[in-house]
Design a protein around this motif. Sequence first.
Motif, PDB file in Angstrom:
ATOM      1  N   PHE A 141       7.115  36.615  53.103  1.00  0.00           N
ATOM      2  CA  PHE A 141       8.266  35.478  53.472  1.00  0.00           C
ATOM      3  C   PHE A 141       9.030  35.255  52.326  1.00  0.00           C
ATOM      4  N   ASN A 142       8.365  35.042  51.259  1.00  0.00           N
ATOM      5  CA  ASN A 142       9.098  34.575  49.967  1.00  0.00           C
ATOM      6  C   ASN A 142      10.079  35.679  49.390  1.00  0.00           C
ATOM      7  N   SER A 143       9.180  37.079  49.385  1.00  0.00           N
ATOM      8  CA  SER A 143      10.134  37.966  48.771  1.00  0.00           C
ATOM      9  C   SER A 143      11.345  38.088  49.618  1.00  0.00           C
ATOM     10  N   TYR A 144      11.183  38.157  50.900  1.00  0.00           N
ATOM     11  CA  TYR A 144      12.512  38.050  51.988  1.00  0.00           C
ATOM     12  C   TYR A 144      13.615  37.322  51.543  1.00  0.00           C
ATOM     13  N   LEU A 145      13.264  35.882  51.419  1.00  0.00           N
ATOM     14  CA  LEU A 145      14.089  34.979  50.928  1.00  0.00           C
ATOM     15  C   LEU A 145      14.764  35.440  49.764  1.00  0.00           C
ATOM     16  N   GLU A 146      13.959  35.949  48.593  1.00  0.00           N
ATOM     17  CA  GLU A 146      14.436  36.197  47.326  1.00  0.00           C
ATOM     18  C   GLU A 146      15.527  37.430  47.221  1.00  0.00           C
ATOM     19  N   LEU A 147      14.992  38.344  48.152  1.00  0.00           N
ATOM     20  CA  LEU A 147      15.991  39.546  48.229  1.00  0.00           C
ATOM     21  C   LEU A 147      17.390  39.268  48.870  1.00  0.00           C
ATOM     22  N   ARG A 148      17.283  38.429  49.995  1.00  0.00           N
ATOM     23  CA  ARG A 148      18.408  37.897  50.526  1.00  0.00           C
ATOM     24  C   ARG A 148      19.282  37.115  49.687  1.00  0.00           C
ATOM     25  N   LYS A 149      18.741  36.230  48.633  1.00  0.00           N
ATOM     26  CA  LYS A 149      19.606  35.523  47.554  1.00  0.00           C
ATOM     27  C   LYS A 149      20.169  36.466  46.690  1.00  0.00           C
ATOM     28  N   SER A 150      19.689  37.618  46.587  1.00  0.00           N
ATOM     29  CA  SER A 150      20.167  38.637  45.489  1.00  0.00           C
ATOM     30  C   SER A 150      21.121  39.466  46.321  1.00  0.00           C
ATOM     31  N   ARG A 151      21.540  39.236  47.520  1.00  0.00           N
ATOM     32  CA  ARG A 151      22.724  40.008  48.342  1.00  0.00           C
ATOM     33  C   ARG A 151      22.094  41.299  48.955  1.00  0.00           C
ATOM     34  N   PHE A 152      20.966  41.487  48.951  1.00  0.00           N
ATOM     35  CA  PHE A 152      20.467  42.696  49.582  1.00  0.00           C
ATOM     36  C   PHE A 152      20.747  42.441  51.153  1.00  0.00           C
ATOM     37  N   SER A 153      21.227  43.252  52.091  1.00  0.00           N
ATOM     38  CA  SER A 153      21.491  43.224  53.169  1.00  0.00           C
ATOM     39  C   SER A 153      20.104  43.092  53.925  1.00  0.00           C
ATOM     40  N   ILE A 154      20.091  42.545  55.363  1.00  0.00           N
ATOM     41  CA  ILE A 154      19.023  42.252  56.299  1.00  0.00           C
ATOM     42  C   ILE A 154      18.096  43.748  56.415  1.00  0.00           C
ATOM     43  N   LYS A 155      19.055  44.467  56.622  1.00  0.00           N
ATOM     44  CA  LYS A 155      18.239  45.833  56.937  1.00  0.00           C
ATOM     45  C   LYS A 155      17.906  46.551  55.807  1.00  0.00           C
ATOM     46  N   LYS A 156      18.328  46.450  54.548  1.00  0.00           N
ATOM     47  CA  LYS A 156      17.844  47.002  53.439  1.00  0.00           C
ATOM     48  C   LYS A 156      16.636  46.214  52.974  1.00  0.00           C
ATOM     49  N   THR A 157      16.698  44.771  53.073  1.00  0.00           N
ATOM     50  CA  THR A 157      15.395  43.947  52.961  1.00  0.00           C
ATOM     51  C   THR A 157      14.398  44.398  53.772  1.00  0.00           C
ATOM     52  N   LEU A 158      14.555  44.480  54.949  1.00  0.00           N
ATOM     53  CA  LEU A 158      13.470  44.675  56.169  1.00  0.00           C
ATOM     54  C   LEU A 158      12.891  46.201  55.811  1.00  0.00           C
ATOM     55  N   LEU A 159      13.722  46.998  55.466  1.00  0.00           N
ATOM     56  CA  LEU A 159      13.334  48.342  55.118  1.00  0.00           C
ATOM     57  C   LEU A 159      12.311  48.505  54.023  1.00  0.00           C
ATOM     58  N   ILE A 160      12.589  47.597  52.846  1.00  0.00           N
ATOM     59  CA  ILE A 160      11.913  47.598  51.858  1.00  0.00           C
ATOM     60  C   ILE A 160      10.433  47.064  52.350  1.00  0.00           C
ATOM     61  N   LEU A 161      10.318  45.699  52.950  1.00  0.00           N
ATOM     62  CA  LEU A 161       9.052  45.497  53.041  1.00  0.00           C
ATOM     63  C   LEU A 161       8.357  46.094  54.006  1.00  0.00           C
ATOM     64  N   PHE A 162       9.112  47.172  54.871  1.00  0.00           N
ATOM     65  CA  PHE A 162       8.393  47.858  55.939  1.00  0.00           C
ATOM     66  C   PHE A 162       7.755  49.113  55.224  1.00  0.00           C
ATOM     67  N   LEU A 163       8.283  49.625  54.235  1.00  0.00           N
ATOM     68  CA  LEU A 163       7.831  50.614  53.331  1.00  0.00           C
ATOM     69  C   LEU A 163       6.627  50.117  52.373  1.00  0.00           C
ATOM     70  N   LEU A 164       6.692  48.966  51.781  1.00  0.00           N
ATOM     71  CA  LEU A 164       5.691  48.430  50.974  1.00  0.00           C
ATOM     72  C   LEU A 164       4.433  47.982  51.929  1.00  0.00           C
ATOM     73  N   SER A 165       4.404  48.096  53.422  1.00  0.00           N
ATOM     74  CA  SER A 165       3.581  47.697  54.018  1.00  0.00           C
ATOM     75  C   SER A 165       2.309  48.719  54.296  1.00  0.00           C
ATOM     76  N   PHE A 166       2.770  49.975  53.664  1.00  0.00           N
ATOM     77  CA  PHE A 166       1.743  51.191  53.778  1.00  0.00           C
ATOM     78  C   PHE A 166       1.309  51.395  52.174  1.00  0.00           C
ATOM     79  N   VAL A 167       1.579  50.395  51.379  1.00  0.00           N
ATOM     80  CA  VAL A 167       0.946  50.740  50.009  1.00  0.00           C
ATOM     81  C   VAL A 167      -0.625  50.502  50.116  1.00  0.00           C
ATOM     82  N   GLY A 168      -0.973  49.516  50.928  1.00  0.00           N
ATOM     83  CA  GLY A 168      -2.485  49.190  50.988  1.00  0.00           C
ATOM     84  C   GLY A 168      -3.205  50.357  51.441  1.00  0.00           C
ATOM     85  N   VAL A 169      -2.421  51.346  52.329  1.00  0.00           N
ATOM     86  CA  VAL A 169      -3.112  52.191  52.874  1.00  0.00           C
ATOM     87  C   VAL A 169      -3.404  53.381  51.835  1.00  0.00           C
TER      88      VAL A 169
END
Length: 236
Positions: A141-169
Amino acid sequence: MISSIIFYSLLSGITVFLGGLFSLFFEKNFKKGFLKDEIVHFFIAFGTGIMLSAISFVLVPQGLEKTSVLLAITLFLFGGIIFYLIDGYIQSKAGNIAQIMAMLLDFIPESIALGALFAYDYKIGIILALFIGLQNFPEAFNSYLELRKSRFSIKKTLLILFLLSFVGVIFSLLGYYLLSSNQNITSALMLFASGGILYLIFQDIAPSLRYKNNRLIAIGVNIGFIVGIFSKTFSI
């Protein structure tokens, strides 16, 4: 066994993406102001409570089972020192992805321990997966806000978080194949991670909880810890 590890590690990791989606909803529906800042700080506090419960109910108790007290203290302190050094590097080099890097700093060793735990204590593995998932949600939740403040687009921010979801696997499977036959190393890893996570809590997270002299936000830590108590209790 492999299918269970994949399922639970994916379940604990997908909350990274879900936390981002919730943050997107939050961003679009709450205007900047006092209430919005309070909610952000409360989520930080809640995540802190979950992290403390993971240390208290899983990582340290399980780590102590196969480790002498002296070695446990050494590993715990060593974890804090290593995370201190990595945290300093992240703060100086990572820039606008510092929050994400900090999230991965505890997500990765916990995931490795998760995979190894499933080999000899299925129930504790599930509990740890639950804690990781609950912990990842507010951090994402906070990572998304941080990336958006750093001018990452919504699409790029969500893509980064989606890919990181598989790090645990990935790291859970790595932990299973490399550490499942050695409980001593798994215990050492959990103690090491505990020391590092505790450092992160009081160095990077706890100082940010105080907001405009509003002491109520810190109750979020208690609520997060209570969620951990219920999680542990219902899994026994």
